[in-house]
Design an enzyme around this catalytic site. Structure first.
Site: not given
Ligand SMILES: *Cc1c(COP(=O)(O)O)cnc(C)c1O
Length: 358
Positions: A101, A170, A194
């Site tokens: 990521w 993030d 998530k």
């Molecule tokens: C899933 C994830 C993303 C991407 O998220 P989307 O909502 O699908 O754009 C970005 N960073 C991390 C750490 C993730 O787990």
């Protein structure tokens, strides 16, 4: 029968929340319609959105000088929105690379700013985090970005970087899993699917001093200033996702808040890692000081048994355990809504599989 769902995202939601959604689906608060059929410009939805924002602020103890934005385009959209809103074209921005990521965030940022990779854990095959002392922001850097929890690699920072530039995290796969000292950050952002809600949104928590720096070419729907002025409703928001996020926040408050949730998450992760570490058959490659509480990747000593393992798990009501397509093996995502009973069921299944097939 409801299964134990170990999906990395979209992921399992608390059953109590789903039941409330079901109960309110045909008649939300006496309207004779569902929340997703109602106008986002109406008083009811505006009030609901304000309540959700306040509850989230209370749950995460977000100081008053931070704004909370609800944006579309997921966390991936934020990979572009962050440099467009915080950095001038060509300005230096710092990134830590701890895995997949981070890499995606870096390659988006490279389109808009001058990315400096401050640390790269590729040398350990992304099974470690850098030493805290080694993280220093560059002179003139607009911000310092890192990924507190790498969802695919299962690597979670055990510390918060202390740097001069505004810190950007993030938090997609770790937000709400434990308390966060928000005041140490410039921006905290996370996709909702998530640990917060269904897919469809990103939550952005930003210090007010960082507003007003967006470059002119920033799309209006990702312009933090404009979205802040318009209460995240410059255009039609994903109202259903927002509503479910509100129910999840209420559920977390009822569970005793994030300190309580953190204790549970720590206990779930410990049980699963202990089971992996005490076996010769299962293996987790991540350094012990930075193993994720939320995403637990593991391999079987004989990968030829992977499909049999997954089929047996599915038959036992344990689903979505396959690892990310880029790394293979297994991954158990054990977000807030995964009960200890689900983790225990997985541990028992793993022991039985090892006994009979290992
Ligand atoms: C899933 C994830 C993303 C991407 O998220 P989307 O909502 O699908 O754009 C970005 N960073 C991390 C750490 C993730 O787990």
């Amino acid at each position: 029968m409801r299964v134990y769902n170990f999906s990395a995202g979209p992921s399992t939601l608390p059953q109590a929340v789903l039941e409330q959604v079901q109960a309110e689906l045909l008649d939300f608060q006496g309207t004779g319609m569902s929340v997703m059929e109602d106008s986002h410009r109406g008083k009811r939805f505006i009030t609901l959105a304000q309540e959700i924002t306040e509850n989230l602020r209370a749950l995460l103890q977000i100081p008053d000088n931070y704004r909370i934005l609800f944006l579309q385009g997921g966390a991936f959209g934020q990979f572009s929105a962050i440099p467009m809103n915080l950095a001038a074209p060509g300005q230096t921005v710092d990134y830590v690379n701890t895995g997949q990521w981070s890499k995606k965030a870096i390659s988006e940022a490279q389109k808009y700013a001058k990315v400096k990779i401050v640390a790269d854990e590729g040398k350990s095959n992304y099974c470690t985090v850098p030493l805290a002392d080694s993280l220093i922001s560059s002179p003139g850097s607009a911000y310092f970005h890192y990924t507190p929890n790498e969802t695919i690699g299962g690597v979670e920072f055990p510390y918060i970087p202390k740097v001069e530039a505004p810190l950007v995290g993030d938090f997609s796969s770790t937000i709400l899993s434990r308390p966060i000292p928000v005041s140490q950050y410039g921006v905290i952002y996370a996709g909702t699917q998530k640990n917060m809600a269904p897919s469809g949104m990103a939550v952005v928590i930003i210090h007010e001093d960082l507003l007003g720096k967006a470059r002119e070419t920033t799309p209006a729907i990702w312009n933090y200033d404009l979205m802040n002025e318009n209460d995240s409703m410059l255009n039609t928001p994903p109202t259903f996702t927002w509503y479910v996020l509100g129910l999840v926040v209420e559920w977390l408050i009822k569970q005793g808040g994030l300190k309580q949730i953190a204790l549970r998450n720590e206990a779930k992760a410990k049980a699963l890692y202990d089971a992996i570490d005490t076996s010769d058959f299962y293996h987790n490659p991540v350094a012990k000081n930075c193993r994720s509480w939320m995403n637990v990747p593991f391999t079987l000593s004989d990968p030829q048994l992977d499909s049999e393992f997954l089929a047996g798990a599915k038959a036992a009501g344990l689903v979505n355990l396959e690892g990310h397509r880029s790394v293979g093996g297994m991954r158990a995502s054990i977000y807030n809504a995964m009960e200890m009973a689900g983790v225990q069921a997985l541990i028992e299944y793993m022991a039985e599989f090892e006994r009979t097939r290992g």
